[in-house]
Scaffold this motif. Structure first.
Motif, short mmCIF file in Angstrom:
data_model
loop_
_atom_site.label_atom_id
_atom_site.label_comp_id
_atom_site.label_asym_id
_atom_site.label_seq_id
_atom_site.Cartn_x
_atom_site.Cartn_y
_atom_site.Cartn_z
N ILE A 37 -12.21 66.63 -23.52
CA ILE A 37 -13.27 66.77 -24.52
C ILE A 37 -12.67 66.91 -25.92
N ALA A 38 -11.64 67.75 -26.02
CA ALA A 38 -11.00 67.98 -27.32
C ALA A 38 -10.31 66.73 -27.85
N SER A 39 -9.91 65.83 -26.96
CA SER A 39 -9.19 64.62 -27.38
C SER A 39 -10.06 63.71 -28.25
N ASN A 40 -11.38 63.92 -28.21
CA ASN A 40 -12.28 63.15 -29.07
C ASN A 40 -12.24 63.62 -30.53
N PHE A 41 -11.67 64.82 -30.74
CA PHE A 41 -11.67 65.40 -32.07
C PHE A 41 -10.27 65.75 -32.57
N SER A 42 -9.31 65.85 -31.65
CA SER A 42 -7.97 66.32 -32.01
C SER A 42 -6.91 65.29 -31.61
N ALA A 43 -6.08 64.91 -32.57
CA ALA A 43 -5.01 63.96 -32.29
C ALA A 43 -4.00 64.55 -31.31
N LYS A 44 -3.76 65.85 -31.43
CA LYS A 44 -2.81 66.51 -30.54
C LYS A 44 -3.32 66.52 -29.10
N ALA A 45 -4.60 66.86 -28.93
CA ALA A 45 -5.19 66.84 -27.59
C ALA A 45 -5.22 65.43 -27.01
N LYS A 46 -5.48 64.45 -27.87
CA LYS A 46 -5.51 63.05 -27.43
C LYS A 46 -4.14 62.62 -26.92
N ALA A 47 -3.09 63.01 -27.64
CA ALA A 47 -1.74 62.68 -27.20
C ALA A 47 -1.41 63.39 -25.89
N TRP A 48 -1.86 64.63 -25.74
CA TRP A 48 -1.62 65.42 -24.53
C TRP A 48 -2.25 64.73 -23.32
N VAL A 49 -3.49 64.27 -23.47
CA VAL A 49 -4.22 63.63 -22.36
C VAL A 49 -3.68 62.23 -22.09
N ASN A 50 -3.59 61.40 -23.12
CA ASN A 50 -3.17 60.01 -22.93
C ASN A 50 -1.73 59.90 -22.46
N GLY A 51 -0.90 60.81 -22.92
CA GLY A 51 0.50 60.80 -22.48
C GLY A 51 0.63 60.97 -20.98
N ARG A 52 -0.18 61.84 -20.43
CA ARG A 52 -0.14 62.07 -18.99
C ARG A 52 -0.82 60.94 -18.22
N ARG A 53 -1.85 60.36 -18.80
CA ARG A 53 -2.57 59.29 -18.12
C ARG A 53 -1.73 58.02 -17.98
N THR A 54 -0.95 57.72 -18.99
CA THR A 54 -0.29 56.42 -19.06
C THR A 54 1.15 56.40 -18.56
N GLN A 55 1.79 57.59 -18.46
CA GLN A 55 3.20 57.57 -18.10
C GLN A 55 3.41 57.23 -16.62
N LYS A 56 4.51 56.55 -16.35
CA LYS A 56 4.92 56.22 -15.00
C LYS A 56 6.30 56.82 -14.75
N VAL A 57 6.42 57.57 -13.69
CA VAL A 57 7.65 58.27 -13.38
C VAL A 57 8.58 57.34 -12.58
N THR A 58 9.79 57.15 -13.08
CA THR A 58 10.77 56.27 -12.43
C THR A 58 11.52 57.03 -11.35
N PRO A 59 11.54 56.53 -10.12
CA PRO A 59 12.30 57.19 -9.04
C PRO A 59 13.80 57.23 -9.36
N LEU A 60 14.44 58.34 -9.03
CA LEU A 60 15.87 58.51 -9.28
C LEU A 60 16.58 58.96 -8.00
N PRO A 61 17.87 58.65 -7.89
CA PRO A 61 18.60 59.10 -6.70
C PRO A 61 18.89 60.60 -6.73
N LYS A 62 19.19 61.14 -7.92
CA LYS A 62 19.38 62.58 -8.10
C LYS A 62 19.38 62.88 -9.60
N SER A 63 18.96 64.08 -9.92
CA SER A 63 18.84 64.43 -11.34
C SER A 63 19.01 65.92 -11.54
N ILE A 64 19.12 66.29 -12.82
CA ILE A 64 18.97 67.68 -13.25
C ILE A 64 17.77 67.70 -14.16
N TRP A 65 16.83 68.57 -13.86
CA TRP A 65 15.54 68.58 -14.55
C TRP A 65 15.45 69.79 -15.47
N PHE A 66 15.19 69.53 -16.75
CA PHE A 66 14.95 70.58 -17.73
C PHE A 66 13.50 70.51 -18.18
#
Length: 423
Positions: A37-66
């Motif tokens: 709802i906030a994404s209709n009025f806030s650029a920050k909220a829009k980035a928060w929502v759209n960033g999660r909607r559009t990203q694709k996670v690349t499979p990895l053999p092993k990693s360190i996650w921060f």
């Protein structure tokens, strides 16, 4: 009889935690709905929502996650991140952010192979994300405790470390209704906390896998102060005059500082506002005589900057290097949710001033007790303190030395943490 009572108590606790988990899951979904709802009025909220909607996670053999909540936590955990990249060359480095302000600025950082928004905390998302990146070690910085991610890591026996953590009695972990959140803490392999008080608090709820390491921010700001990025345009503006730097300011901070400009005409003033939207910048610049003020973005087309006393930084990323040119610094946020980073300025050996809302920040409390930092509550207090720092060079220099000495003596957390991570 005692056994029956214990079993009943355990059963009651399980029921309460189950109910709290249901509420937690509903709250996460509700938060997401409100963000949409906030994404209709806030650029920050829009980035928060759209960033999660559009990203694709690349499979990895092993990693360190921060994982970092935002940009401030990234800078705080950066020393450990840099060391991990050096010490584990056969692992991919994955970074996640909760906030757009961290993701957008550091999405192309050279210290990571991939950078993502942290998917919303659900059992499914946690399972899929962890399965994809296959972390060997996971590091969260300071805070953010997500039940499903922590639970999934615990089930898979993947070491999870929380670094530079700090705890306070008013947090939910220490309340009678904080059973679910205490359960989240039980999933952590080890806590590296900033102080003894945090260790003692955790002990009261049965968490003993704790090591006092200090705060990795000291390592970061110490390194930055030793080799800061030169800013030739700033040097041109300063013209060998004394400089008052107002860092991460908000309007209530700026309203207190603006009268000082006329009061101290032989000093230069540099504002680096926390928010640089055009409306925020114009509010500040319009409150100062136009003959005195210029914006950093105007530099390319300015042929003569003599006579300008005030400079407004209307971009992001310069503040940590700006402090090298300061003779005193005001850190914003103290009239809102809390002050911003005082250590970046203190590392350069200059006095730091901030508003009244600083109690949650150990370094601010420490600096006040050492007389290297000062809290003010109104314009009159700021005026008197600034006059003292302006006209008493010996006092200003001694105060600055206290700040740099404090930072120097407090560094070393990264080395201690890496000793554990390398076992």
């Amino acid at each position: 009889m005692l056994l029956v009572k214990l079993l009943l108590l355990q059963s009651t606790n399980i029921i309460l935690i189950t109910r709290m988990l249901i509420i937690y899951n509903i709250s996460i979904k509700l938060y997401y709905l409100l963000a949409i709802i906030a994404s209709n009025f806030s650029a920050k909220a829009k980035a928060w929502v759209n960033g999660r909607r559009t990203q694709k996670v690349t499979p990895l053999p092993k990693s360190i996650w921060f994982h970092f909540a935002s940009l401030g936590e990234f800078e705080q955990g950066r020393p450990v991140l840099e060391q991990a990249k050096l010490k584990y060359p056969d692992h991919k480095i994955v970074i996640t952010f909760f906030s757009p302000s961290g993701y957008e600025i550091r999405k192309n950082t050279v210290f990571a192979d991939t950078v993502y928004y942290l998917p919303l905390d659900s059992a499914k998302n946690a399972r899929q994300f962890i399965e994809a990146i296959k972390p060997s070690i996971v590091v969260f910085t300071k805070y953010e405790y997500w039940y499903h991610y922590f639970n999934e890591l615990h089930k898979r026996q993947i070491p999870l470390y929380v670094i530079s953590a700090i705890f306070r009695p008013n947090q939910i972990f220490f309340k009678w209704y904080g059973g679910l959140h205490r359960k989240i803490l039980s999933k952590v392999t080890r806590f590296f906390v900033q102080d003894e008080a945090s260790k003692d608090l955790l002990k009261t709820i049965g968490v003993n896998n704790v090591l006092i390491s200090g705060d990795t921010r000291f390592d970061r700001v110490f390194t930055n102060a030793k080799s800061p990025k030169a800013l030739p345009l700033i040097e041109t503006f300063i013209e060998d005059q004394k400089v008052f730097i107002a860092g991460s300011t908000w309007p209530p901070d700026e309203d207190l500082i603006i009268p000082l400009i006329e009061r101290h005409p032989d000093w230069k003033f540099i504002f680096a506002p926390h928010e640089i939207g055009e409306d925020k910048i114009l509010r500040l610049t319009n409150a100062i005589p136009q003959s005195k003020i210029m914006r950093f973005s105007e530099f390319p087309r300015m042929t003569d900057i003599s006579g300008y006393q005030v400079l407004v930084i209307d971009n992001i990323g310069m503040l940590s290097s700006l402090y090298q040119y300061g003779n005193m610094a005001y850190i914003g946020g103290g009239f809102g949710v809390g002050i911003h980073n005082t250590l970046e300025a203190a590392a350069f050996g200059i006095p730091v001033i901030f508003g009244p809302n600083y109690e949650r920040f150990k370094e601010a409390r420490d600096l006040i007790s050492l007389r290297g930092g000062f809290s003010i509550s109104n314009a009159e207090e700021l005026k008197k303190l600034t006059d003292k720092l302006v006209f008493d060079n010996e006092f200003r220099e001694a105060t600055g030395h206290i700040c740099s000495d404090y930072v120097n003596k407090s560094k070393g957390a990264t080395e201690l943490i890496m000793t554990t991570l390398l076992r």
